[in-house]
Design a protein around this motif. Structure first.
Motif, short mmCIF file in Angstrom:
data_model
loop_
_atom_site.label_atom_id
_atom_site.label_comp_id
_atom_site.label_asym_id
_atom_site.label_seq_id
_atom_site.Cartn_x
_atom_site.Cartn_y
_atom_site.Cartn_z
N MET A 154 8.70 19.53 -0.28
CA MET A 154 7.61 18.91 0.44
C MET A 154 7.24 17.57 -0.19
N GLU A 155 7.11 17.54 -1.53
CA GLU A 155 6.74 16.30 -2.21
C GLU A 155 7.77 15.21 -1.96
N SER A 156 9.05 15.54 -1.99
CA SER A 156 10.08 14.52 -1.75
C SER A 156 10.03 14.02 -0.30
N GLU A 157 9.65 14.89 0.64
CA GLU A 157 9.49 14.46 2.03
C GLU A 157 8.33 13.47 2.15
N ASN A 158 7.23 13.76 1.46
CA ASN A 158 6.08 12.86 1.48
C ASN A 158 6.43 11.52 0.85
N LEU A 159 7.16 11.56 -0.24
CA LEU A 159 7.57 10.33 -0.91
C LEU A 159 8.49 9.50 -0.02
N LYS A 160 9.41 10.17 0.66
CA LYS A 160 10.31 9.46 1.58
C LYS A 160 9.51 8.86 2.73
N ALA A 161 8.56 9.60 3.27
CA ALA A 161 7.74 9.07 4.37
C ALA A 161 6.95 7.85 3.90
N PHE A 162 6.41 7.92 2.68
CA PHE A 162 5.68 6.79 2.12
C PHE A 162 6.61 5.59 1.95
N ALA A 163 7.79 5.81 1.38
CA ALA A 163 8.75 4.73 1.16
C ALA A 163 9.18 4.10 2.49
N ASP A 164 9.40 4.93 3.49
CA ASP A 164 9.79 4.41 4.81
C ASP A 164 8.68 3.56 5.41
N THR A 165 7.44 4.05 5.32
CA THR A 165 6.31 3.31 5.85
C THR A 165 6.13 1.99 5.10
N PHE A 166 6.23 2.04 3.78
CA PHE A 166 6.09 0.82 2.99
C PHE A 166 7.17 -0.18 3.35
N ALA A 167 8.41 0.27 3.49
CA ALA A 167 9.50 -0.64 3.83
C ALA A 167 9.26 -1.28 5.19
N ARG A 168 8.76 -0.51 6.13
CA ARG A 168 8.53 -1.01 7.49
C ARG A 168 7.33 -1.96 7.53
N GLU A 169 6.30 -1.67 6.75
CA GLU A 169 5.05 -2.43 6.80
C GLU A 169 4.83 -3.34 5.59
N ARG A 170 5.88 -3.56 4.83
CA ARG A 170 5.79 -4.27 3.56
C ARG A 170 5.03 -5.59 3.65
N ASP A 171 5.38 -6.44 4.59
CA ASP A 171 4.76 -7.75 4.68
C ASP A 171 3.25 -7.66 4.95
N VAL A 172 2.85 -6.77 5.83
CA VAL A 172 1.44 -6.59 6.15
C VAL A 172 0.70 -6.01 4.94
N ILE A 173 1.29 -5.01 4.29
CA ILE A 173 0.67 -4.39 3.12
C ILE A 173 0.47 -5.43 2.02
N LEU A 174 1.47 -6.25 1.76
CA LEU A 174 1.35 -7.26 0.71
C LEU A 174 0.35 -8.34 1.08
N LYS A 175 0.31 -8.74 2.35
CA LYS A 175 -0.68 -9.73 2.80
C LYS A 175 -2.10 -9.20 2.55
N ASP A 176 -2.32 -7.93 2.91
CA ASP A 176 -3.63 -7.32 2.69
C ASP A 176 -3.96 -7.21 1.21
N LEU A 177 -2.99 -6.82 0.41
CA LEU A 177 -3.21 -6.71 -1.04
C LEU A 177 -3.59 -8.05 -1.63
N PHE A 178 -2.88 -9.11 -1.26
CA PHE A 178 -3.17 -10.42 -1.82
C PHE A 178 -4.53 -10.94 -1.34
N GLN A 179 -4.91 -10.60 -0.11
CA GLN A 179 -6.24 -10.97 0.37
C GLN A 179 -7.31 -10.29 -0.49
#
Length: 77
Positions: free
Chosen positions: A1-26
């Motif tokens: 289960m934990e590895s599935e959650n980690l994979k889901a997180f990694a997939d989401t981060f990869a897909r939304e990376r630019d938006v996530i980083l823009k928000d972080l830098f803001q």
């Protein structure tokens, strides 16, 4: 289960990376130096921004006042 959650997180981060980083830098651009009273309005603005961001992510959010006048952002799933 934990590895599935980690994979889901990694997939989401990869897909939304630019938006996530823009928000972080803001967020990081806030000059929220809580030890300096001159920055108090910016500390409050930073807390408001963070609370709104977390609410938009689907979390329950509260901003707590503290005896020193510095806000604490509390969020829960």
């Amino acid at each position: 289960m934990e590895s599935e959650n980690l994979k889901a997180f990694a997939d989401t981060f990869a897909r939304e990376r630019d938006v996530i980083l823009k928000d972080l830098f803001q967020f990081l651009r806030f000059e929220s130096i809580s030890a300096d009273p001159a920055y108090h309005p910016r500390v409050l603005a930073c807390a408001d921004w963070l609370a709104a961001y977390l609410r938009n992510s689907g979390l329950g959010v509260e901003i707590w006042d503290t005896p020193g006048g510095k806000p604490t952002v509390f969020a829960e799933w």
